[in-house]
Design a protein around this motif. Structure first.
Motif, PDB file in Angstrom:
ATOM      1  N   MET A   1       0.836  -1.194   0.000  1.00 42.65           N
ATOM      2  CA  MET A   1       0.000   0.000   0.000  1.00 42.65           C
ATOM      3  C   MET A   1       0.883   1.261   0.000  1.00 42.65           C
ATOM      4  N   THR A   2       0.603   2.173  -0.896  1.00 47.52           N
ATOM      5  CA  THR A   2       1.385   3.413  -0.898  1.00 47.52           C
ATOM      6  C   THR A   2       0.594   4.524  -0.191  1.00 47.52           C
ATOM      7  N   HIS A   3       1.358   5.377   0.444  1.00 49.30           N
ATOM      8  CA  HIS A   3       0.767   6.496   1.170  1.00 49.30           C
ATOM      9  C   HIS A   3       1.092   7.789   0.441  1.00 49.30           C
ATOM     10  N   ARG A   4       0.096   8.621   0.248  1.00 51.65           N
ATOM     11  CA  ARG A   4       0.334   9.910  -0.409  1.00 51.65           C
ATOM     12  C   ARG A   4       0.835  10.903   0.638  1.00 51.65           C
TER      13      ARG A   4
ATOM     14  N   GLN B   1       7.446   7.231   8.497  1.00 45.94           N
ATOM     15  CA  GLN B   1       7.333   5.810   8.152  1.00 45.94           C
ATOM     16  C   GLN B   1       6.835   5.003   9.349  1.00 45.94           C
TER      17      GLN B   1
ATOM     18  N   SER C   1      15.520   4.511  -0.868  1.00 42.16           N
ATOM     19  CA  SER C   1      15.019   3.457   0.025  1.00 42.16           C
ATOM     20  C   SER C   1      14.241   4.030   1.211  1.00 42.16           C
TER      21      SER C   1
ATOM     22  N   LEU D   1      12.193   6.329   1.068  1.00 44.82           N
ATOM     23  CA  LEU D   1      10.862   6.761   0.616  1.00 44.82           C
ATOM     24  C   LEU D   1      10.006   5.584   0.148  1.00 44.82           C
ATOM     25  N   ALA D   2      10.459   4.356   0.480  1.00 37.91           N
ATOM     26  CA  ALA D   2       9.710   3.164   0.070  1.00 37.91           C
ATOM     27  C   ALA D   2       8.274   3.220   0.580  1.00 37.91           C
ATOM     28  N   GLY D   3       7.359   2.881  -0.280  1.00 35.03           N
ATOM     29  CA  GLY D   3       5.945   2.827   0.110  1.00 35.03           C
ATOM     30  C   GLY D   3       5.268   4.193   0.125  1.00 35.03           C
ATOM     31  N   LEU D   4       5.993   5.212  -0.303  1.00 39.95           N
ATOM     32  CA  LEU D   4       5.419   6.565  -0.274  1.00 39.95           C
ATOM     33  C   LEU D   4       5.209   7.087  -1.696  1.00 39.95           C
ATOM     34  N   GLU D   5       4.089   7.722  -1.905  1.00 37.31           N
ATOM     35  CA  GLU D   5       3.892   8.454  -3.156  1.00 37.31           C
ATOM     36  C   GLU D   5       4.108   9.927  -2.796  1.00 37.31           C
TER      37      GLU D   5
END
Ligand code: NAP
Length: 312
Positions: free
Chosen positions: A1-4, A298, A18, A20-24
């Motif tokens: 799941m990505t988070h804006r 995070q 790395s 910023l993984a999982g982040l939009e």
């Protein structure tokens, strides 16, 4: 799941992909208004106000991960009321900011800027026994208004210069006293008894304008004021007048009430060393600040507690 998430664009080069993984990530440029949207986190610089309007425009916001130890750019009460976490970056910038405070102490006491100007002007006619006489530090008194992480780090460097230390803080610091010989006094006594007053309290409703006409009048004639904390602790016009009148010996400032604007009278005042808010400006420290801010974000987005919350 990505988070804006919204992240200050100036941090781009200080972060590894790395982290910023999982982040939009939507990079937020300086001067660009904070957008509306379904962002769950914001990582602002201290120059961006984050308060009621922003919280209203960001209904899904879960965390403000401020990239500074001070957090007077965030409406913490409004955040807490909405259940939004606020984090800061304590500790990592302590030594860099303490070093810069000493740069200002030495520069003001020994009239470095006037010396540089004299050399560059071509008007220097050679060594003179009374040229640019400054303040001898050994045997003088350094007053730390605020003795938390940075105030104490400044104080721990003082015995090497032969300075006696006074400090004012809400709670006593026995270990600091034992290590440095510092004495705790109230703020009023500190102002009256110090040759150098260095400000290390955070900006808060109680500390705003703590250095004003009355407190400046209480300071010793010829004393030096240093501020590497926050600009709104000082009434800038009152400080300019104290310098113009020669009551204060000098002022070394890194921070201002309305950055990047500086009160014109202060800008024109004599015997100042004015820096552009660079207390934490070392490569290592700035990387660590960005890293802690993203790690807070995070952690919270991963369902864990924040690492460095500003309120419990
Ligand atoms: P800190 O560890 O929280 O220390 C703050 C100190 O101020 C503590 O000694 C605290 O007393 C005292 N204090 C707080 N409110 C007070 C009040 N109303 N009256 C008297 N004393 C009060 O903070 P820090 O990490 O040293 O940072 C201090 C400030 O430096 C930050 O808030 C930030 O704004 C500024 N800063 C500037 C730069 C820069 O680039 N120039 C860089 C880093 C930080 P107790 O210990 O008794 O609680």
């Amino acid at each position: 799941m990505t988070h804006r998430v919204l992240v200050a664009a100036e941090l781009k080069k200080l972060l590894e992909p790395s982290q910023l993984a999982g982040l939009e990530v939507t990079w937020l440029a300086a001067g660009e208004p904070t957008p509306k949207g379904d962002f769950v986190a914001i990582v602002p610089l201290l120059s961006r106000w984050v308060g009621g309007t922003e919280f209203k425009n960001l209904p899904n916001l879960r965390i403000v991960a401020n990239v500074a130890v001070g957090y007077n750019n965030v409406d913490v009460v409004a955040a807490e009321m909405r259940g939004i976490l606020v984090t800061n970056t304590p500790g990592v910038l302590t030594e860099a900011t303490a070093d810069l405070t000493w740069a200002l102490i030495l520069a003001t006491a020994r009239r470095l800027v006037e010396g540089v100007d004299l050399v560059r002007s071509g008007r220097w006619t050679g060594w003179h026994p009374e040229q640019l006489l400054g303040l001898e530090l050994r045997g003088r008194t350094l007053g730390l208004l605020g003795a938390g992480r940075i105030g104490q780090a400044v104080g721990r460097r003082a015995p090497a210069f032969g300075l006696r230390i006074l400090y004012a803080a809400r709670t006593p610091k026995p270990e600091f006293e034992r290590d440095t010989g510092a004495t705790r006094v109230d703020a009023s006594r500190l102002l009256a008894a110090s040759d150098i007053v260095s400000l290390h309290v955070p900006s808060s409703p109680e500390t705003k304008g703590i250095i004003n006409r009355e407190s400046l009048a209480r300071m010793r004639a010829g004393a030096i004021l240093i501020n590497t904390s926050r600009g709104d602790l000082v009434r800038e016009e009152a400080l300019a007048i104290a310098l113009e009148l020669g009551h204060l010996g000098a002022a070394g400032l890194d921070v201002y009430a309305d950055e990047p604007a500086i009160h014109p009278r202060l800008l024109a005042a004599p015997r100042t060393v004015l820096l552009p808010h660079i207390g934490s400006a070392t490569e290592e420290t700035r990387r660590k600040m960005a890293t802690i801010a993203i790690a807070n974000l995070q952690s919270v987005l991963g369902g864990k507690p924040p690492l460095t919350p500003v309120y419990a």
